[in-house]
Write an enzyme that holds these catalytic residues in place. Sequence first.
Site, PDB file in Angstrom:
ATOM      1  N   TYR A 105       5.612 -10.606  -1.183  1.00 29.78           N
ATOM      2  CA  TYR A 105       4.556 -10.410  -0.190  1.00 29.78           C
ATOM      3  C   TYR A 105       3.198 -10.995  -0.547  1.00 29.78           C
ATOM      4  CZ  TYR A 105       7.791  -7.490   2.287  1.00 29.78           C
ATOM      5  OH  TYR A 105       8.882  -7.058   2.982  1.00 29.78           O
ATOM      6  N   GLY A 161       0.898 -13.789  -0.770  1.00 28.29           N
ATOM      7  CA  GLY A 161       0.892 -15.142  -0.224  1.00 28.29           C
ATOM      8  C   GLY A 161       1.392 -15.110   1.205  1.00 28.29           C
ATOM      9  N   GLY A 201       3.553 -15.056   4.540  1.00 26.45           N
ATOM     10  CA  GLY A 201       4.862 -14.501   4.885  1.00 26.45           C
ATOM     11  C   GLY A 201       5.170 -13.249   4.097  1.00 26.45           C
ATOM     12  N   HIS A 258      -1.164  -4.605   2.472  1.00 25.22           N
ATOM     13  CA  HIS A 258      -2.202  -5.442   3.074  1.00 25.22           C
ATOM     14  C   HIS A 258      -1.639  -6.201   4.275  1.00 25.22           C
ATOM     15  CE1 HIS A 258      -4.783  -9.119   3.187  1.00 25.22           C
ATOM     16  NE2 HIS A 258      -5.719  -8.200   3.083  1.00 25.22           N
ATOM     17  N   ASP A 259      -0.461  -6.802   4.120  1.00 24.62           N
ATOM     18  CA  ASP A 259       0.183  -7.523   5.227  1.00 24.62           C
ATOM     19  C   ASP A 259       0.465  -6.585   6.397  1.00 24.62           C
ATOM     20  OD1 ASP A 259       0.151  -9.726   3.578  1.00 24.62           O
ATOM     21  OD2 ASP A 259       2.332  -9.866   3.357  1.00 24.62           O
TER      22      ASP A 259
END
Length: 62
Positions: free
Chosen positions: A28, A30, A32, A48-49
């Site tokens: 996770y 970076g 995508g 965070h994503d």
Amino acid sequence: NLYQFKNMIQCANHGRRATWHYLDYGCYCGPGGLGTPVDELDRCCKTHDDCYIEAGKKGCFP
């Protein structure tokens, strides 16, 4: 955003490695993301994503 990502990485690794080393780290950190996070840092990137995904669903793009 990238500024927040940089700050998160510096906090998590206590400055031991340069931030750019983590732009393609785990599942996770970076662009995508897919699968099971490999460790606590990767789990933080997933959180965070997920936050950005939820904000986008509400029409907010921080």
